[in-house]
Design an enzyme around this catalytic site. Structure first.
Site, short mmCIF file in Angstrom:
data_model
loop_
_atom_site.label_atom_id
_atom_site.label_comp_id
_atom_site.label_asym_id
_atom_site.label_seq_id
_atom_site.Cartn_x
_atom_site.Cartn_y
_atom_site.Cartn_z
CB CYS A 109 46.28 59.92 -34.09
SG CYS A 109 45.92 59.21 -32.52
CB CYS B 296 42.10 56.90 -31.76
SG CYS B 296 43.28 58.00 -30.88
#
Length: 209
Positions: A112, A115
């Site tokens: 990701c 984040c």
């Protein structure tokens, strides 16, 4: 890079997050507890659930079922959210799931980049390395190098596909079933499946390892 979608638009504003998210979470937690909006015991229970009771065991059961039930595997690859819900898993942080199948010639890796979106309902809480900036940036730039650091050296003819999780879409890697597991039960297979294999930074080891 195949499989890496640069067009995902994360729904939340990452730029507003202070440099230390852990500090921010602790501060928010303190304020909520102080104002009586959150019961510390309930918070501890929630963390304990995802850390120890869920852990990666839900995901491991999904993988073991897919290895032993071709019809379920087909449903998992077609609509992971619905197939995972058949086993009673889903809900927060796992509403929209996609399963990615590893094969001898294709290896999937999940990251990701903005984040640390992660499928809590099947893998529990994300590990510290998953949230670290080096993993998040280097997995896209040099996925083979990152995999080597995890001890996974892939042959040159294996294609590595990197998938970027978002708040709306999370991924579960369906690892290859290791050799020598033909006679194992679903429970025995599930015991072999690791969280790292379901993120794509490892393979599932054969039983004798």
């Amino acid at each position: 890079m195949p499989g890496h979608d640069h067009h995902h638009d994360h729904d939340h504003d990452h730029q507003a997050v202070p440099s230390d998210p852990t500090l921010r979470v602790k501060a928010l937690e303190s304020i909520l507890v102080e104002k009586g909006l959150v019961d510390p015991a309930a918070l501890d229970a929630l963390i304990d659930t995802y850390e120890h009771k869920v852990g990666p065991r839900n995901g491991a059961r999904v993988v073991a079922r897919a290895w032993t039930d071709p019809a379920f595997k087909q449903r998992l690859l077609a609509d992971a959210t619905a197939a995972i819900a058949e086993l009673g898993y889903g809900g927060a942080q796992g509403e929209h799931m996609v399963a990615l199948e590893n094969t001898p010639k294709i290896h999937n890796l999940v990251v990701c980049t903005l984040c640390s979106c992660y499928p809590w309902s099947v893998l529990g809480l994300p590990p510290a390395w998953y949230k670290s900036p080096p993993y998040r940036s280097r997995s896209v730039i040099d996925p083979r190098g990152v995999l080597r650091e995890f001890g996974l050296a892939l042959e040159a003819d294996v294609e590595v596909r990197v998938w970027d999780s978002t708040a709306e879409l999370r991924y579960l890697v369906l690892p290859e079933r290791p050799a020598g597991t033909e006679n194992l039960s679903q429970d025995q297979l599930a015991a072999l499946v690791t969280r790292d294999a379901m993120v794509g930074v490892a393979k599932v080891p054969p039983p004798n390892e």
